[in-house]
Design a protein around this motif. Sequence first.
Motif, PDB file in Angstrom:
ATOM      1  N   SER A 232       0.827  -1.215   0.000  1.00 51.01           N
ATOM      2  CA  SER A 232       0.000   0.000   0.000  1.00 51.01           C
ATOM      3  C   SER A 232       0.858   1.261   0.000  1.00 51.01           C
ATOM      4  O   SER A 232       0.479   2.281  -0.577  1.00 51.01           O
ATOM      5  CB  SER A 232      -0.930  -0.001   1.215  1.00 51.01           C
ATOM      6  OG  SER A 232      -0.176  -0.080   2.425  1.00 51.01           O
ATOM      7  N   PHE A 233       2.036   1.186   0.632  1.00 51.25           N
ATOM      8  CA  PHE A 233       2.924   2.362   0.667  1.00 51.25           C
ATOM      9  C   PHE A 233       3.366   2.739  -0.744  1.00 51.25           C
ATOM     10  O   PHE A 233       3.313   3.902  -1.143  1.00 51.25           O
ATOM     11  CB  PHE A 233       4.138   2.065   1.546  1.00 51.25           C
ATOM     12  CG  PHE A 233       5.175   3.154   1.525  1.00 51.25           C
ATOM     13  CD1 PHE A 233       4.949   4.348   2.193  1.00 51.25           C
ATOM     14  CD2 PHE A 233       6.375   2.998   0.846  1.00 51.25           C
ATOM     15  CE1 PHE A 233       5.898   5.373   2.178  1.00 51.25           C
ATOM     16  CE2 PHE A 233       7.322   4.002   0.819  1.00 51.25           C
ATOM     17  CZ  PHE A 233       7.078   5.187   1.492  1.00 51.25           C
ATOM     18  N   VAL A 234       3.802   1.739  -1.526  1.00 48.86           N
ATOM     19  CA  VAL A 234       4.247   1.996  -2.902  1.00 48.86           C
ATOM     20  C   VAL A 234       3.076   2.476  -3.754  1.00 48.86           C
ATOM     21  O   VAL A 234       3.196   3.438  -4.516  1.00 48.86           O
ATOM     22  CB  VAL A 234       4.869   0.723  -3.517  1.00 48.86           C
ATOM     23  CG1 VAL A 234       5.197   0.946  -4.998  1.00 48.86           C
ATOM     24  CG2 VAL A 234       6.126   0.320  -2.756  1.00 48.86           C
ATOM     25  N   ALA A 235       1.925   1.821  -3.622  1.00 50.41           N
ATOM     26  CA  ALA A 235       0.756   2.202  -4.412  1.00 50.41           C
ATOM     27  C   ALA A 235       0.330   3.636  -4.125  1.00 50.41           C
ATOM     28  O   ALA A 235      -0.060   4.383  -5.033  1.00 50.41           O
ATOM     29  CB  ALA A 235      -0.394   1.240  -4.138  1.00 50.41           C
ATOM     30  N   ASN A 236       0.446   4.069  -2.854  1.00 51.66           N
ATOM     31  CA  ASN A 236       0.066   5.441  -2.484  1.00 51.66           C
ATOM     32  C   ASN A 236       1.039   6.477  -3.021  1.00 51.66           C
ATOM     33  O   ASN A 236       0.684   7.652  -3.179  1.00 51.66           O
ATOM     34  CB  ASN A 236      -0.040   5.566  -0.967  1.00 51.66           C
ATOM     35  CG  ASN A 236      -1.245   4.833  -0.411  1.00 51.66           C
ATOM     36  OD1 ASN A 236      -2.235   4.652  -1.119  1.00 51.66           O
ATOM     37  ND2 ASN A 236      -1.163   4.391   0.841  1.00 51.66           N
ATOM     38  N   LEU A 237       2.284   6.055  -3.288  1.00 53.83           N
ATOM     39  CA  LEU A 237       3.250   6.975  -3.897  1.00 53.83           C
ATOM     40  C   LEU A 237       2.901   7.269  -5.354  1.00 53.83           C
ATOM     41  O   LEU A 237       3.340   8.277  -5.909  1.00 53.83           O
ATOM     42  CB  LEU A 237       4.665   6.388  -3.834  1.00 53.83           C
ATOM     43  CG  LEU A 237       5.358   6.328  -2.465  1.00 53.83           C
ATOM     44  CD1 LEU A 237       6.706   5.650  -2.606  1.00 53.83           C
ATOM     45  CD2 LEU A 237       5.515   7.710  -1.861  1.00 53.83           C
ATOM     46  N   PHE A 238       2.107   6.383  -5.960  1.00 56.01           N
ATOM     47  CA  PHE A 238       1.758   6.528  -7.374  1.00 56.01           C
ATOM     48  C   PHE A 238       0.243   6.458  -7.549  1.00 56.01           C
ATOM     49  O   PHE A 238      -0.288   5.462  -8.057  1.00 56.01           O
ATOM     50  CB  PHE A 238       2.448   5.432  -8.204  1.00 56.01           C
ATOM     51  CG  PHE A 238       3.940   5.539  -8.218  1.00 56.01           C
ATOM     52  CD1 PHE A 238       4.591   6.242  -9.204  1.00 56.01           C
ATOM     53  CD2 PHE A 238       4.701   4.954  -7.210  1.00 56.01           C
ATOM     54  CE1 PHE A 238       5.970   6.356  -9.214  1.00 56.01           C
ATOM     55  CE2 PHE A 238       6.086   5.068  -7.208  1.00 56.01           C
ATOM     56  CZ  PHE A 238       6.727   5.775  -8.205  1.00 56.01           C
ATOM     57  N   PRO A 239      -0.461   7.483  -7.096  1.00 54.30           N
ATOM     58  CA  PRO A 239      -1.921   7.489  -7.245  1.00 54.30           C
ATOM     59  C   PRO A 239      -2.306   7.516  -8.709  1.00 54.30           C
ATOM     60  O   PRO A 239      -1.514   7.948  -9.563  1.00 54.30           O
ATOM     61  CB  PRO A 239      -2.346   8.777  -6.529  1.00 54.30           C
ATOM     62  CG  PRO A 239      -1.137   9.663  -6.590  1.00 54.30           C
ATOM     63  CD  PRO A 239       0.038   8.738  -6.500  1.00 54.30           C
ATOM     64  N   PRO A 240      -3.531   7.055  -9.050  1.00 50.65           N
ATOM     65  CA  PRO A 240      -3.957   7.037 -10.456  1.00 50.65           C
ATOM     66  C   PRO A 240      -3.923   8.434 -11.067  1.00 50.65           C
ATOM     67  O   PRO A 240      -4.287   9.420 -10.424  1.00 50.65           O
ATOM     68  CB  PRO A 240      -5.394   6.505 -10.381  1.00 50.65           C
ATOM     69  CG  PRO A 240      -5.471   5.789  -9.084  1.00 50.65           C
ATOM     70  CD  PRO A 240      -4.546   6.508  -8.147  1.00 50.65           C
ATOM     71  N   LEU A 241      -3.464   8.517 -12.329  1.00 51.61           N
ATOM     72  CA  LEU A 241      -3.421   9.789 -13.043  1.00 51.61           C
ATOM     73  C   LEU A 241      -4.770  10.060 -13.700  1.00 51.61           C
ATOM     74  O   LEU A 241      -5.554   9.131 -13.926  1.00 51.61           O
ATOM     75  CB  LEU A 241      -2.334   9.751 -14.122  1.00 51.61           C
ATOM     76  CG  LEU A 241      -0.891   9.623 -13.637  1.00 51.61           C
ATOM     77  CD1 LEU A 241       0.034   9.446 -14.830  1.00 51.61           C
ATOM     78  CD2 LEU A 241      -0.479  10.834 -12.827  1.00 51.61           C
ATOM     79  N   PRO A 242      -5.078  11.321 -14.019  1.00 44.57           N
ATOM     80  CA  PRO A 242      -6.282  11.609 -14.803  1.00 44.57           C
ATOM     81  C   PRO A 242      -6.276  10.831 -16.108  1.00 44.57           C
ATOM     82  O   PRO A 242      -5.223  10.487 -16.648  1.00 44.57           O
ATOM     83  CB  PRO A 242      -6.183  13.117 -15.058  1.00 44.57           C
ATOM     84  CG  PRO A 242      -5.309  13.630 -13.961  1.00 44.57           C
ATOM     85  CD  PRO A 242      -4.345  12.521 -13.642  1.00 44.57           C
TER      86      PRO A 242
END
Length: 357
Positions: A232-242
Amino acid sequence: MVLLKYIFYLRCDEKLLEDSLCQRVIVTPDGNITKPLDPDSALQSRDALAKTVYSRLFDWIVDKINNSIGQDPDAISIIGVLDIYGFESFKVNSFEQLCINMTNEKLQQHFNQHVFKMEQEEYTRDEIDWSYVEFVDNQDVLDLIEKKPGGIIALLDEACMFPKSTHETFAQKMYQTYKSHKRFSKPKLARTAFTINHYAGDVTYQADYFLDKNKDYVVAEHQALLNSSRCSFVANLFPPLPEESSKQSKFSSIGTRFKQQLQALMETLSTTEPHYIRCVKPNTVLKPGIFENDNVLNQLRCGGVLEAIRISCAGYPTKRTFDEFIDRFGVLAPELVDSSDEKTACAAICDKMGLKG
């Protein structure tokens, strides 16, 4: 081995990782085309992924530090400390040194405006009889580096946009564009090197890695890979882009972003009352008990300290309000202090002591 490390640390899907490093998806009006990368491009893709992860981690750490400081958003006054070493000139100077020296040029200009221009304007207002002290204005150096269009950073961004650009073509473009600029010169026999005459002296830069260091692509495949991480830490560093940004890689310039951050810093500094502490390095061997006269004198010259001293000597380096002056020197003429207003009393004290002008 590299894939295993990525999978272990980033907790991402093995097949998705391999595809993001070895393939590119090209978006066309007729649909998506998957293109395999050659070995050199795959290596660049690997380096870009590592660079992206490092950048996001660094930003996360900075945000954590800023949030933990707990600055009161409603505070009326703040005290900030800006610690910076100074100009850099090594045997090999690359893109990082250009950014650092641009920062120093900006801060030197800020120093000039406050210590030189404002001080001399105050002397004019006070009608002090003095001679104007000339000092070096470094605006032309800043324009050479950061002006848009026409500056080195703008030229670098333009070169990064073209796939066939190399550090040699970028250097040749600079030689052609700035051949008559008094702050820019080309060393003899140089193919990629260039020299800038900074406020503190000449620095010769090697442009060999300027393009690589200025590029900051957000690769769509890398974004999708890291956003899908099981950590979850890594995923939160790269939130979905528009939606419109997630379909293709977007180029972002490190130099332009650095310039914008520097401008934001200067805007903050312009709202403050600055106080300067000049640190002088006594020797180049980093040992105690050694004082290199020429080296110290050069640092004072480069920092504008000698001009600041001349300007202070031309006017009055110590300033006091009327009440402070009376409190300090009223004992010299106690009979005058109580019998007149503060301004008249101050003038009378100066007259009694024979001070003119």
